[in-house]
Enzyme design. Structure first.
Site, PDB file in Angstrom:
ATOM      1  N   CYS A   1      -1.458 -13.418  -2.754  1.00 18.53           N
ATOM      2  CA  CYS A   1      -1.604 -14.212  -1.532  1.00 18.53           C
ATOM      3  C   CYS A   1      -2.113 -15.621  -1.876  1.00 18.53           C
ATOM      4  CB  CYS A   1      -2.488 -13.494  -0.520  1.00 18.53           C
ATOM      5  SG  CYS A   1      -2.067 -13.975   1.160  1.00 18.53           S
TER       6      CYS A   1
ATOM      7  N   HIS B   1       0.105  -8.363  -0.056  1.00 20.67           N
ATOM      8  CA  HIS B   1      -1.043  -7.688  -0.685  1.00 20.67           C
ATOM      9  C   HIS B   1      -0.642  -6.300  -1.204  1.00 20.67           C
ATOM     10  CE1 HIS B   1      -4.295 -10.406   0.731  1.00 20.67           C
ATOM     11  NE2 HIS B   1      -3.383 -10.711   1.625  1.00 20.67           N
TER      12      HIS B   1
ATOM     13  N   GLU C   1      -2.223  -4.459  -3.151  1.00 19.09           N
ATOM     14  CA  GLU C   1      -3.393  -3.594  -3.315  1.00 19.09           C
ATOM     15  C   GLU C   1      -3.618  -2.647  -2.143  1.00 19.09           C
ATOM     16  OE1 GLU C   1      -3.417  -6.809  -2.687  1.00 19.09           O
ATOM     17  OE2 GLU C   1      -5.181  -7.485  -1.575  1.00 19.09           O
TER      18      GLU C   1
END
Ligand code: GLN
Length: 544
Positions: free
Chosen positions: A384, A510, A512
């Site tokens: 990001c 993202h 994650e």
């Protein structure tokens, strides 16, 4: 199973005892026995969601597929269960009040005086039962944030009391998580704080069915008996939760303590089939017996608080296990990085991740870290804001665009290589207005990311307002920074790579948020693998 069963998890004595991990561990054990289980978190603060909170306040803001900005505990739920959560899984006091006040404005209460009891408590009960009524789950675990006795928790505790009464025996139970402190001067574990917090719960009309006791030392049988007697629970229902070396051990520890068995008994559900934890244990095995080690620098500005980058740190654990590598993450404060000290500060790193973030503070350090990774052939992953910094670095240092920036940091930059998305230009309200949640992305066939994902069409979660400015696409591409992933509808750039570098990837989304124990994220797995390969290559080169 017809009747959905409810497990409420409350906390006593102090905050930060890890209710989320206990809830997720129990959910894992129940899921591993074949029960369709989900978890919900009720947060007693007045923010409508944690999206507007500084990470220093509550740690990372976790984002779901449906674009909800939620508490980081939902990340644990997804990572443990490998089941998607949604807006319904996280409700705050702010959201409850917002919804009740909107109903009042619409005249839905027909002239009645709107009160905490019954209107707020009814709204809480409805929110709890939305998941149960969906028919998708056998068991709902609802975690009540905060500590019993807090003023702001009262409506939740009252709603739980009413729900338990309405659901009837064996359909709802309460697990109370407490602390059993060790007084070194006395050389003893102390049960009194637990007795008091159970009493506080009783004053609100709720009897705990199970006690989970956080402790730094083994709780003896004698102390368990004492806790059972004075807290009015059976001895088997006093569960020890001793400090663990990894949160991923907790389900196994809870199984050994019999938490799932007692819970099923209390809910009158069959408990004959043992949980199938084969895959979980295999992961633990790999996690605990790495064959290699790498050091990855996490460059961010909220590094003082580990929880700010929770999902990234957990993704490295999953990816490390997948590669049988110990990933040591070294957190580095971007505000402390400069051209002068960068070599010293980043010495010894095998790979670099530049973290997401907002605002100007610390960005020049992030840009320096990108340059370091690019020039030294260190594998790089930018997430990001990290991806946006990679674009800025390239524009400045390769294309010579002095002062290139994101309009977030410098609205008057001569080279706005990152700029505000068109639909964001009219946004004035900060809460819940970013580009959020899952969006499709199409990857270029001959890209590194295609190889990493093993797929051309992916979906990833977003949380940002600014984007790669397509006006600079051609120039950047010709100079060697290549966009390789796009939103198929809007053409927004989602991924950039530098093909001449051993492994350099920036993603606007993202990854994650989607990494779980069962499904480590391919980008993290690929990144860790590349870090290992590059480390060995550089070692061989230095030996030659
Ligand atoms: N601040 C940047 C934006 O809004 C990046 C956001 C992020 O890293 N999550 O676009």
């Amino acid at each position: 199973m017809s009747q959905t069963k409810y497990i409420f998890v409350t906390g006593g004595v102090t905050s930060s005892l890890g209710k989320g991990i206990i809830a997720a561990s129990l959910a894992k054990l129940l899921q591993a026995r074949g029960y369709r289980t989900t978890i919900q978190k009720l947060d007693p603060y007045i923010n409508v969601d944690p999206g507007t909170l500084n990470p220093y306040e509550h740690g990372e803001c976790y984002v779901t597929d449906d674009g909800a900005e939620t508490d980081l505990d939902l990340g644990h739920y997804e990572r443990f269960l490998n089941v998607r959560t949604s807006q319904a899984n996280n409700v705050t006091t702010g959201r409850i009040y917002q919804s009740v006040i909107e109903k009042e404005r619409r005249g839905e209460f027909l002239g009645k005086t709107v009160q905490v009891v019954p209107h707020i408590t009814n709204e809480i009960k409805e929110r709890v039962q939305i998941l149960g009524n969906s028919g998708d789950y056998d068991i709902i675990i609802t975690e009540i944030g905060g500590t019993v006795g807090d003023i702001e928790s009262l409506p939740y505790i009252e709603a739980v009391r009413q729900l338990l009464w309405e659901l009837g025996e064996h359909n709802g139970i309460v697990i109370h998580l407490t602390l059993v402190p060790f007084l070194s001067a006395a050389g003893e574990l102390k049960t009194k704080p637990t007795q008091h917090s159970v009493k506080t719960l009783m004053e609100s009309g709720i009897k705990a069915d199970i006690l989970v006791c956080r402790t730094e030392h083994e709780i003896s049988e004698e102390i368990k008996e004492k806790l059972a007697l004075f807290c009015n629970v059976r001895k088997e229902a006093v569960i020890q939760s001793i400090d663990a070396s990894t949160i991923y051990d907790v389900p196994i520890m809870m199984q050994e303590e019999g938490l799932d068995t007692v819970a099923l008994e209390k809910l009158a559900l069959p408990k004959d089939t043992e949980p199938n934890l084969e895959q979980w244990n295999e992961f633990l095995q790999r996690h605990k017996n790495p064959k290699n080690k790498v050091v990855i620098g996490l460059i961010g500005k909220y590094v003082e608080l580990q929880d700010s980058y929770k999902s990234i740190l957990e993704s490295f654990i999953h990816a490390g296990a997948a590669n049988e590598v110990e990933v040591k993450v070294r957190s580095i404060h971007s505000e402390h990085l400069s051209t002068k000290n960068i070599d010293k500060k980043l010495m010894g790193l095998d790979g670099i991740l530049v973290a997401p973030g907002f605002g100007e503070r610390g960005i020049e350090g992030k840009i320096e870290a990108v340059r370091y990774a690019r020039e030294n052939d260190l594998p790089f992953l930018g997430i990001c804001l990290g991806m946006q910094m990679a674009v800025i670095e390239f524009a400045r240092n390769i294309l010579g665009m002095e002062g290139a920036n994101s309009t977030e940091m410098d609205p008057n930059t001569p080279y706005p290589v990152i700029s505000l998305m068109e639909e964001q230009k009219s946004v004035t309200n900060m809460g819940g207005t970013m580009r959020l949640g899952a969006w499709d992305c199409h990857l270029e066939a001959d890209s590194l990311v295609h190889e990493v994902y093993g797929a051309l069409d992916i979906s990833e979660r977003h949380r940002h307002r600014f984007e790669f400015n397509n006006e600079y696409k051609k120039q950047l591409e010709e100079a060697g920074l290549v966009p390789t992933g796009f939103n198929p509808k809007t053409g927004l750039v989602e991924v950039i790579e530098i093909p001449s570098h051993p492994w350099f990837v920036g993603v606007q989304y993202h990854p994650e948020y989607k990494s779980t124990v069962a499904n480590p994220h391919p980008l993290f797995v690929g990144f860790v693998k590349a870090v290992l390969v590059q480390k060995q290559k550089q070692k061989n080169a230095s030996l030659a």
